[in-house]
Design an enzyme around this catalytic site. Structure first.
Site, PDB file in Angstrom:
ATOM      1  N   GLY A 197      -4.435  -4.575   5.899  1.00 56.64           N
ATOM      2  CA  GLY A 197      -3.714  -5.562   5.096  1.00 56.64           C
ATOM      3  C   GLY A 197      -4.261  -6.963   5.209  1.00 56.64           C
ATOM      4  O   GLY A 197      -4.410  -7.668   4.210  1.00 56.64           O
ATOM      5  N   ARG A 198      -4.570  -7.411   6.425  1.00 56.60           N
ATOM      6  CA  ARG A 198      -5.034  -8.784   6.612  1.00 56.60           C
ATOM      7  C   ARG A 198      -6.479  -8.986   6.170  1.00 56.60           C
ATOM      8  O   ARG A 198      -6.992 -10.105   6.216  1.00 56.60           O
ATOM      9  CB  ARG A 198      -4.831  -9.195   8.065  1.00 56.60           C
ATOM     10  CG  ARG A 198      -5.429  -8.249   9.086  1.00 56.60           C
ATOM     11  CD  ARG A 198      -4.847  -8.528  10.473  1.00 56.60           C
ATOM     12  NE  ARG A 198      -5.276  -7.598  11.507  1.00 56.60           N
ATOM     13  CZ  ARG A 198      -4.707  -6.428  11.741  1.00 56.60           C
ATOM     14  NH1 ARG A 198      -3.705  -6.026  10.991  1.00 56.60           N
ATOM     15  NH2 ARG A 198      -5.141  -5.651  12.722  1.00 56.60           N
ATOM     16  N   GLU A 229      10.456  -5.366   3.511  1.00 57.80           N
ATOM     17  CA  GLU A 229      10.657  -6.716   2.973  1.00 57.80           C
ATOM     18  C   GLU A 229      10.218  -6.800   1.512  1.00 57.80           C
ATOM     19  O   GLU A 229      10.891  -7.401   0.671  1.00 57.80           O
ATOM     20  CB  GLU A 229       9.882  -7.733   3.811  1.00 57.80           C
ATOM     21  CG  GLU A 229      10.284  -7.779   5.277  1.00 57.80           C
ATOM     22  CD  GLU A 229       9.484  -6.825   6.156  1.00 57.80           C
ATOM     23  OE1 GLU A 229       9.491  -7.010   7.389  1.00 57.80           O
ATOM     24  OE2 GLU A 229       8.835  -5.898   5.613  1.00 57.80           O
ATOM     25  N   LYS A 240       0.828  -1.209   0.000  1.00 63.45           N
ATOM     26  CA  LYS A 240       0.000   0.000   0.000  1.00 63.45           C
ATOM     27  C   LYS A 240       0.863   1.260   0.000  1.00 63.45           C
ATOM     28  O   LYS A 240       0.650   2.186  -0.775  1.00 63.45           O
ATOM     29  CB  LYS A 240      -0.932   0.002   1.212  1.00 63.45           C
ATOM     30  CG  LYS A 240      -1.915   1.170   1.227  1.00 63.45           C
ATOM     31  CD  LYS A 240      -2.635   1.303   2.561  1.00 63.45           C
ATOM     32  CE  LYS A 240      -3.504   0.118   2.865  1.00 63.45           C
ATOM     33  NZ  LYS A 240      -4.314   0.325   4.088  1.00 63.45           N
ATOM     34  N   HIS A 289      -1.606 -37.430  12.160  1.00 67.13           N
ATOM     35  CA  HIS A 289      -0.358 -38.148  12.406  1.00 67.13           C
ATOM     36  C   HIS A 289       0.730 -37.222  12.921  1.00 67.13           C
ATOM     37  O   HIS A 289       1.915 -37.571  12.903  1.00 67.13           O
ATOM     38  CB  HIS A 289       0.091 -38.836  11.120  1.00 67.13           C
ATOM     39  CG  HIS A 289      -0.842 -39.906  10.656  1.00 67.13           C
ATOM     40  ND1 HIS A 289      -0.691 -41.231  10.990  1.00 67.13           N
ATOM     41  CD2 HIS A 289      -1.977 -39.836   9.921  1.00 67.13           C
ATOM     42  CE1 HIS A 289      -1.679 -41.939  10.467  1.00 67.13           C
ATOM     43  NE2 HIS A 289      -2.471 -41.113   9.812  1.00 67.13           N
ATOM     44  N   GLU A 299      -2.856 -10.946  14.755  1.00 64.92           N
ATOM     45  CA  GLU A 299      -2.449  -9.563  14.540  1.00 64.92           C
ATOM     46  C   GLU A 299      -3.571  -8.608  14.928  1.00 64.92           C
ATOM     47  O   GLU A 299      -3.321  -7.458  15.279  1.00 64.92           O
ATOM     48  CB  GLU A 299      -2.051  -9.348  13.080  1.00 64.92           C
ATOM     49  CG  GLU A 299      -1.244  -8.078  12.844  1.00 64.92           C
ATOM     50  CD  GLU A 299      -0.588  -8.031  11.476  1.00 64.92           C
ATOM     51  OE1 GLU A 299       0.572  -8.456  11.359  1.00 64.92           O
ATOM     52  OE2 GLU A 299      -1.252  -7.588  10.526  1.00 64.92           O
ATOM     53  N   LYS A 335      10.626  -4.065  13.387  1.00 59.24           N
ATOM     54  CA  LYS A 335      11.172  -3.486  12.148  1.00 59.24           C
ATOM     55  C   LYS A 335      12.119  -2.330  12.463  1.00 59.24           C
ATOM     56  O   LYS A 335      13.155  -2.158  11.808  1.00 59.24           O
ATOM     57  CB  LYS A 335      10.028  -3.002  11.257  1.00 59.24           C
ATOM     58  CG  LYS A 335       9.177  -4.110  10.657  1.00 59.24           C
ATOM     59  CD  LYS A 335       8.115  -3.511   9.749  1.00 59.24           C
ATOM     60  CE  LYS A 335       7.256  -4.582   9.127  1.00 59.24           C
ATOM     61  NZ  LYS A 335       6.215  -4.017   8.240  1.00 59.24           N
TER      62      LYS A 335
END
Length: 550
Positions: A270-271, A216, A210, A387, A356, A513
Site C-alpha cells: 500500500g505505501r 475505514e 485492494k 518558526h 510502517e 483494528k
C-alpha cells in the site's frame, strides 16, 4: 545457521563502527570543511534534475568505507537482486516486492511465476488512461448528463497519503476544470465537509481498497453512497463510483460496474502503490502523459539504484548515513523539511513509508533484535518550520538529522520570494552545521559586560555540528518528483536490509483494528466487557456522555 541468519550486530564490522563512532564523535563538521575544501564536490551527487548534498554529515571517508562494508555484510546487493528479480523477499506473507515493476517501460520484461507481468501493468495503465481522457474531456457524464467536476478519492494509508501528496505537489499541471478531494478519516467531519462542496450530479467517487474490505475506507464509501442516493437512483452508482481494488465480487455488490474497477497486485504494498492504479486520481488531475513522466522519473531512480556502485548510489548512501545516526549515534528521530508548499504532505507520506516499513523489533526470521531500528520520521514545510521547532534543532539537547528539500526554480514566481525561500533553506543547513562560537557572540554583544553578559552569552551560543542532507530539484516536475519518491523508497529498503527486518509487512497495524472491532460491538450493545480499568472507564464515560444513543 546460514550466513543470512546471522544478526548484523554479530558481524565484525558492527563493532568497528561503534569504535569508529566513539573515536570521531567529537569531530566538528566545520573542521572537516576547513580541512577539505573539496568536501562538497566529493560528497555530492547529481542525477538528471536531482542533486544530493550529503557533505553536512558527521562522516569521513573512513565512516563511509565502514558503512559500505556493513552493507556488504548484510548482503545488500543480494537483496537488491532478489527484489528486482521478483523473489518473495516479503517472507512473512510469501510475496514478491515489485513496486519498481510498475515503473518499467512497456518494452521491458519481468517474469513472476513464469508470467511476464509488464504487459498486465501496462494494460491497467492503458485502461486508466482511457478513463482519465474521457473524464478530462468531459465525455464521462453523470446521471443528469453533466460532466465530472468534483473527484473524491476515498482511501486510507497508502491509498490516501501517496496520491494526495503527489497531487498537491503537481498542482501546477492540474486540469483547472476538476476539483479533487481526498477523504481518509473515519471522523464524519472529514467526509461531511467534502460533501458540502459537491454536487451529486457532477461528482465522481474513487473507492481505493485492494481488498475492498478496509474498514475505514468502506465506512466512508458507504456514507458517500447513502449521500449520493438522496439525489439519484441505485442504477446511477455505476456512473459515479469507480473502484481501485482486486476484489471484483465485493466491488460488484457495492454497485460499481466491474468494467470500472482498476486492479493491482499483491506484490504492490500500500505505501508503495501510488505508481499503480492507486494513482488514478493523480492521472485524472495531471493527465496520462504527465503521469507517464512521473513513472519515468521513478524508473530512472530505479536504474540508478540497481546499477550504481554503493559509493555513488544516492539511496544507498542516504540509507547508510541514516543507519549511522539512528543505530550508532542513538539519534532516534529524522526530520524532513520540504521548502516547497506543494511538497508539504511529503513528510507524512515518508513517515508512513518509513515507520510502517522499518518500525520492527523482530528480524525477518522471527529473531528479537537488540538494537534500534526505524527512526521516528517527522517534519513540516519550510519556512514555517523555522518558526515552530527549529529552536530545538539549533539549541536543544537532541541530535536530529534532517533532510532539506528545495527546488531551484518555482512554478509561481512572485517578485524575489523564491530567492528568499532558497536563501532561508541554505542558511538553515549552514547554521545547523557551523553553529556560533563564544568569540562570535562576544563580538555581536559588543560592550555588554558583567552579570548581563554572563546570562546572555550562553543563550546565544549555538553548538552546530547538526547533520543534514540537502536534496535540490531543478523544479518540481512529474519526472523529478518520481525520482525523489523512488529514492526514498529505496533508502527505506536499504535500511531494512541492514537491520535485517522485513520492510514489507505491517502486522502492528492489524492489532488495533481487531480490538476496535471488538470494542465497537460493546459500544453498540451498551455492554462493556472485561477490560483494564482505564479502557472500561473510558467506554462507560462514552456511553454516559454520548447524545446519539444506540
Amino acid at each position: 545457521m546460514s550466513n543470512d541468519r546471522i544478526c548484523i550486530n554479530e558481524q565484525p564490522v558492527w563493532a568497528r563502527l561503534h569504535q569508529h563512532q566513539r573515536a570521531t564523535r567529537h569531530l566538528h563538521m566545520k573542521e572537516l570543511f576547513a580541512q577539505d575544501p573539496q568536501r562538497f564536490d566529493r560528497y555530492s551527487l547529481q542525477l538528471d534534475g536531482l542533486m544530493l548534498d550529503y557533505s553536512k554529515n558527521r562522516v569521513t571517508d573512513r565512516t563511509l568505507e565502514l558503512l559500505q562494508e556493513l552493507a556488504q555484510a548484510a548482503d545488500l546487493s543480494g537483496w537488491m537482486r532478489m527484489m528486482r528479480a521478483g523473489e518473495r523477499i516479503n517472507i512473512s506473507e510469501k510475496r514478491a516486492v515489485l513496486h519498481s515493476a510498475l515503473r518499467l517501460p512497456a518494452q521491458a520484461s519481468l517474469e513472476l511465476d513464469g508470467e511476464d507481468i509488464v504487459p498486465a501493468v501496462h494494460a491497467v495503465l492503458a485502461r486508466m488512461a482511457s478513463f482519465a481522457q474521457r473524464v478530462r474531456a468531459g465525455e464521462w457524464l453523470g446521471f443528469s448528463g453533466q460532466p465530472v467536476r468534483q473527484v473524491v478519492n476515498i482511501g486510507i494509508g497508502g491509498s490516501d497519503l501517496g496520491p494526495l501528496m503527489v497531487a498537491e505537489a503537481l498542482k501546477p499541471y492540474a486540469d483547472p476544470a476538476l476539483t479533487f478531494h481526498y477523504v481518509s478519516n473515519v471522523d464524519g467531519q472529514h467526509l461531511a465537509q467534502v460533501l458540502q462542496q459537491c454536487d451529486a450530479a457532477s461528482t465522481l467517487f474513487i473507492v481505493a481498497s485492494k481488498s475492498f474490505a478496509t474498514p475505514e475506507t468502506l465506512l466512508n464509501a458507504q456514507a458517500a453512497r447513502r449521500w449520493f442516493l438522496q439525489y439519484a437512483a441505485e442504477a446511477d452508482i455505476a456512473r459515479h463510483f469507480v473502484a481501485v481494488s482486486s476484489n471484483a465480487p465485493a466491488v460488484q455488490d457495492f454497485g460499481i460496474d466491474t468494467d470500472n474497477m482498476f486492479d493491482f497486485w499483491d506484490w504492490v504494498g500500500g505505501r508503495y502503490s501510488v505508481w499503480s492504479a492507486i494513482g488514478l486520481p493523480v492521472m485524472l488531475q495531471i493527465g496520462p502523459e504527465r503521469f507517464a513522466e512521473f513513472l519515468a522519473g521513478g524508473a530512472r531512480m530505479d536504474e540508478h539504484f540497481f546499477h550504481t556502485p554503493f559509493e555513488r548510489n544516492m539511496p544507498v548512501l542516504l540509507g547508510l548515513i541514516g543507519v549511522w545516526y539512528n543505530t550508532f549515534y542513538g539519534a532516534h528521530t529524522h526530520a524532513i523539511m520540504p521548502y516547497d508548499h506543494g511538497l508539504r504532505r511529503l513528510p507524512a507520506h515518508i513517515q508512513q513509508m518509513d515507520m510502517e516499513s522499518n518500525g520492527k523489533r523482530v528480524g525477518r526470521y522471527g529473531e528479537r533484535l537488540d538494537f534500534d531500528t526505524g527512526p521516528v520520521i517527522w517534519g513540516e514545510e519550510g519556512v514555517n518550520s523555522q518558526h515552530a521547532f527549529f529552536q530545538l534543532l539549533h539549541q536543544g539537547t537532541r541530535l536530529v538529522p534532517c533532510d532539506f528539500i528545495i527546488a531551484m526554480n518555482t512554478h509561481y514566481p512572485l517578485g524575489n520570494q523564491h530567492r528568499v525561500l532558497v536563501a532561508n533553506c541554505f542558511a538553515q543547513t549552514e547554521a545547523l552545521m557551523r553553529g556560533k562560537t563564544e568569540a562570535e557572540v562576544l563580538q555581536e554583544l559588543g560592550d555588554l559586560a558583567g552579570d548581563e553578559l554572563d546570562v546572555l552569552l550562553p543563550q546565544k551560543l549555538f553548538p552546530g555540528n547538526q547533520p543534514s542532507n540537502t536534496i535540490a530539484l531543478d523544479k518540481v516536475t512529474p519526472y523529478n518528483l518520481g525520482m525523489l519518491l523512488a529514492m526514498y523508497e529505496h533508502k527505506v529498503f536499504v535500511q531494512g536490509v541492514i537491520w535485517g527486518v522485513n520492510s514489507f509487512d505491517q502486522w502492528g497495524v492489524e492489532y488495533g483494528k481487531q480490538l476496535a472491532s471488538r470494542l465497537l460491538g460493546e459500544l453498540e450493545s451498551g455492554q462493556v466487557a472485561a477490560h483494564d480499568a482505564s479502557t472500561a472507564g473510558l467506554m462507560r464515560h462514552y456511553l454516559e456522555a454520548c447524545h446519539d444513543k444506540v
